[in-house]
Design a protein around this motif. Sequence first.
Motif, PDB file in Angstrom:
ATOM      1  N   GLY A  46     -14.480  17.865  37.315  1.00 30.51           N
ATOM      2  CA  GLY A  46     -13.376  18.774  37.542  1.00 30.51           C
ATOM      3  C   GLY A  46     -13.309  19.934  36.577  1.00 30.51           C
ATOM      4  N   LEU A  47     -14.158  20.001  35.591  1.00 27.88           N
ATOM      5  CA  LEU A  47     -14.069  21.050  34.593  1.00 27.88           C
ATOM      6  C   LEU A  47     -14.870  22.295  34.965  1.00 27.88           C
ATOM      7  CD1 LEU A  47     -14.371  18.884  31.376  1.00 27.88           C
ATOM      8  CD2 LEU A  47     -12.324  19.740  32.458  1.00 27.88           C
ATOM      9  N   VAL A  48     -15.676  22.227  35.993  1.00 25.37           N
ATOM     10  CA  VAL A  48     -16.504  23.360  36.373  1.00 25.37           C
ATOM     11  C   VAL A  48     -15.682  24.331  37.214  1.00 25.37           C
ATOM     12  CG1 VAL A  48     -18.573  24.050  37.626  1.00 25.37           C
ATOM     13  CG2 VAL A  48     -18.582  21.981  36.268  1.00 25.37           C
ATOM     14  N   VAL A  49     -15.721  25.610  36.841  1.00 26.97           N
ATOM     15  CA  VAL A  49     -15.002  26.647  37.554  1.00 26.97           C
ATOM     16  C   VAL A  49     -15.998  27.455  38.367  1.00 26.97           C
ATOM     17  CG1 VAL A  49     -13.548  28.680  37.269  1.00 26.97           C
ATOM     18  CG2 VAL A  49     -13.295  26.750  35.727  1.00 26.97           C
ATOM     19  N   ASP A  50     -15.655  27.725  39.626  1.00 24.87           N
ATOM     20  CA  ASP A  50     -16.563  28.462  40.491  1.00 24.87           C
ATOM     21  C   ASP A  50     -16.654  29.941  40.119  1.00 24.87           C
ATOM     22  OD1 ASP A  50     -17.200  26.234  41.935  1.00 24.87           O
ATOM     23  OD2 ASP A  50     -15.665  26.572  43.462  1.00 24.87           O
ATOM     24  N   ASP A  51     -15.519  30.556  39.798  1.00 23.73           N
ATOM     25  CA  ASP A  51     -15.492  31.990  39.570  1.00 23.73           C
ATOM     26  C   ASP A  51     -15.079  32.293  38.134  1.00 23.73           C
ATOM     27  OD1 ASP A  51     -15.423  34.690  39.737  1.00 23.73           O
ATOM     28  OD2 ASP A  51     -14.132  34.782  41.500  1.00 23.73           O
ATOM     29  N   TYR A  52     -16.061  32.391  37.258  1.00 22.72           N
ATOM     30  CA  TYR A  52     -15.781  32.607  35.841  1.00 22.72           C
ATOM     31  C   TYR A  52     -15.139  33.969  35.588  1.00 22.72           C
ATOM     32  CZ  TYR A  52     -18.712  28.560  35.163  1.00 22.72           C
ATOM     33  OH  TYR A  52     -19.241  27.302  35.217  1.00 22.72           O
ATOM     34  N   TYR A  53     -15.534  34.974  36.351  1.00 21.13           N
ATOM     35  CA  TYR A  53     -14.997  36.321  36.150  1.00 21.13           C
ATOM     36  C   TYR A  53     -13.499  36.347  36.434  1.00 21.13           C
ATOM     37  CZ  TYR A  53     -14.296  41.317  36.625  1.00 21.13           C
ATOM     38  OH  TYR A  53     -13.819  42.580  36.483  1.00 21.13           O
ATOM     39  N   GLN A  54     -13.087  35.747  37.526  1.00 23.91           N
ATOM     40  CA  GLN A  54     -11.661  35.710  37.867  1.00 23.91           C
ATOM     41  C   GLN A  54     -10.873  34.924  36.821  1.00 23.91           C
ATOM     42  OE1 GLN A  54     -10.116  37.433  40.143  1.00 23.91           O
ATOM     43  NE2 GLN A  54     -11.981  38.303  40.966  1.00 23.91           N
ATOM     44  N   GLU A  55     -11.440  33.836  36.317  1.00 20.71           N
ATOM     45  CA  GLU A  55     -10.779  33.058  35.263  1.00 20.71           C
ATOM     46  C   GLU A  55     -10.603  33.902  34.009  1.00 20.71           C
ATOM     47  OE1 GLU A  55      -9.499  29.853  35.025  1.00 20.71           O
ATOM     48  OE2 GLU A  55      -9.668  29.856  37.193  1.00 20.71           O
ATOM     49  N   GLY A  56     -11.600  34.685  33.663  1.00 22.71           N
ATOM     50  CA  GLY A  56     -11.511  35.553  32.496  1.00 22.71           C
ATOM     51  C   GLY A  56     -10.434  36.613  32.655  1.00 22.71           C
ATOM     52  N   LYS A  57     -10.334  37.187  33.862  1.00 20.29           N
ATOM     53  CA  LYS A  57      -9.289  38.189  34.111  1.00 20.29           C
ATOM     54  C   LYS A  57      -7.903  37.558  34.020  1.00 20.29           C
ATOM     55  CE  LYS A  57      -9.834  40.792  37.699  1.00 20.29           C
ATOM     56  NZ  LYS A  57     -10.215  41.379  38.981  1.00 20.29           N
ATOM     57  N   ALA A  58      -7.756  36.325  34.506  1.00 24.47           N
ATOM     58  CA  ALA A  58      -6.461  35.635  34.433  1.00 24.47           C
ATOM     59  C   ALA A  58      -6.079  35.366  32.978  1.00 24.47           C
ATOM     60  CB  ALA A  58      -6.516  34.333  35.226  1.00 24.47           C
ATOM     61  N   ILE A  59      -7.046  35.014  32.147  1.00 28.58           N
ATOM     62  CA  ILE A  59      -6.756  34.771  30.728  1.00 28.58           C
ATOM     63  C   ILE A  59      -6.303  36.060  30.059  1.00 28.58           C
ATOM     64  CG2 ILE A  59      -7.858  34.199  28.513  1.00 28.58           C
ATOM     65  CD1 ILE A  59      -9.527  32.125  30.093  1.00 28.58           C
ATOM     66  N   GLU A  60      -6.941  37.174  30.393  1.00 30.73           N
ATOM     67  CA  GLU A  60      -6.538  38.465  29.828  1.00 30.73           C
ATOM     68  C   GLU A  60      -5.105  38.811  30.226  1.00 30.73           C
ATOM     69  OE1 GLU A  60      -9.366  41.493  30.817  1.00 30.73           O
ATOM     70  OE2 GLU A  60     -11.000  40.430  29.837  1.00 30.73           O
ATOM     71  N   LYS A  61      -4.732  38.545  31.484  1.00 34.66           N
ATOM     72  CA  LYS A  61      -3.361  38.815  31.929  1.00 34.66           C
ATOM     73  C   LYS A  61      -2.371  37.935  31.175  1.00 34.66           C
ATOM     74  CE  LYS A  61      -4.367  40.356  36.611  1.00 34.66           C
ATOM     75  NZ  LYS A  61      -4.256  40.053  38.040  1.00 34.66           N
ATOM     76  N   THR A  62      -2.739  36.679  30.936  1.00 35.25           N
ATOM     77  CA  THR A  62      -1.874  35.763  30.208  1.00 35.25           C
ATOM     78  C   THR A  62      -1.645  36.248  28.781  1.00 35.25           C
ATOM     79  OG1 THR A  62      -2.632  33.909  31.541  1.00 35.25           O
ATOM     80  CG2 THR A  62      -1.649  33.373  29.437  1.00 35.25           C
ATOM     81  N   ILE A  63      -2.701  36.707  28.136  1.00 35.11           N
ATOM     82  CA  ILE A  63      -2.571  37.233  26.778  1.00 35.11           C
ATOM     83  C   ILE A  63      -1.696  38.477  26.776  1.00 35.11           C
ATOM     84  CG2 ILE A  63      -3.870  38.293  24.878  1.00 35.11           C
ATOM     85  CD1 ILE A  63      -6.175  36.357  25.615  1.00 35.11           C
ATOM     86  N   ALA A  64      -1.868  39.326  27.789  1.00 36.33           N
ATOM     87  CA  ALA A  64      -1.055  40.544  27.881  1.00 36.33           C
ATOM     88  C   ALA A  64       0.422  40.205  28.067  1.00 36.33           C
ATOM     89  CB  ALA A  64      -1.550  41.421  29.029  1.00 36.33           C
ATOM     90  N   ARG A  65       0.724  39.140  28.803  1.00 40.06           N
ATOM     91  CA  ARG A  65       2.114  38.734  29.009  1.00 40.06           C
ATOM     92  C   ARG A  65       2.737  38.260  27.694  1.00 40.06           C
ATOM     93  NH1 ARG A  65       1.806  34.349  33.117  1.00 40.06           N
ATOM     94  NH2 ARG A  65       4.009  34.181  32.744  1.00 40.06           N
ATOM     95  N   SER A  66       1.978  37.537  26.895  1.00 42.20           N
ATOM     96  CA  SER A  66       2.476  37.094  25.591  1.00 42.20           C
ATOM     97  C   SER A  66       2.683  38.283  24.659  1.00 42.20           C
ATOM     98  CB  SER A  66       1.504  36.100  24.961  1.00 42.20           C
ATOM     99  OG  SER A  66       1.422  34.930  25.740  1.00 42.20           O
ATOM    100  N   GLN A  67       1.775  39.249  24.708  1.00 39.27           N
ATOM    101  CA  GLN A  67       1.916  40.450  23.888  1.00 39.27           C
ATOM    102  C   GLN A  67       3.133  41.260  24.320  1.00 39.27           C
ATOM    103  OE1 GLN A  67      -1.944  42.234  24.419  1.00 39.27           O
ATOM    104  NE2 GLN A  67      -2.805  41.161  22.661  1.00 39.27           N
ATOM    105  N   ARG A  68       3.421  41.286  25.619  1.00 38.02           N
ATOM    106  CA  ARG A  68       4.585  42.020  26.124  1.00 38.02           C
ATOM    107  C   ARG A  68       5.880  41.409  25.581  1.00 38.02           C
ATOM    108  NH1 ARG A  68       7.164  46.367  27.073  1.00 38.02           N
ATOM    109  NH2 ARG A  68       8.572  46.292  28.823  1.00 38.02           N
ATOM    110  N   ALA A  69       5.955  40.093  25.523  1.00 37.16           N
ATOM    111  CA  ALA A  69       7.139  39.429  24.960  1.00 37.16           C
ATOM    112  C   ALA A  69       7.312  39.800  23.491  1.00 37.16           C
ATOM    113  CB  ALA A  69       7.028  37.915  25.123  1.00 37.16           C
TER     114      ALA A  69
END
Length: 170
Positions: A46-69
């Motif tokens: 269950g740890l293998v991700v099919d789309d690494y690029y999309q996962e990376g973009k989601a992590i960047e958005k998450t970091i941006a949300r924390s920075q916005r707070a």
Amino acid sequence: MSSANMHKTVEPWYRQGWPWFLIAIPAIAVVAGMITLWLAVSTWDGLVVDDYYQEGKAIEKTIARSQRAAELGLMADVRLRAEEVTLDLSSAANAPLPPTVVLTISHPTRGGMDQVVVLKRRDGVFVAPLAPLSAGRWLLQVEDESRGWRMNGSANVPADAVIRIVPAKS
């Protein structure tokens, strides 16, 4: 030559211990390899991700949300009571506060115990009913409904009376 040496019988190889010991080492490796192959084929990874690029973009958005707070200067004091949660949200930058916030309470190891609660503003604080939490460590995430910002914290239930959540500055 003496007659004792001439009548000595040599046992066949399969009756001696060393050949079997030497055969056992690679035989055990073959059996272990087959067991490993069976485990790899029959279990789900269950740890293998099919789309690494999309996962990376989601992590960047998450970091941006924390920075916005952090940019908004947000700070939250969370009180977990028996059947209610209250959240006192403030902004050092005097940013407008939303009418509702979403609080996600998740257990680090037991996903079935997680709760997502929508808190509505009442008398200056955000309030919502809450199902009782078991004792232990819980992860908290506070975010606005539009998912423009978020803050993370943790609590030890029942020990922590007030949990202060401040976004990490990066």
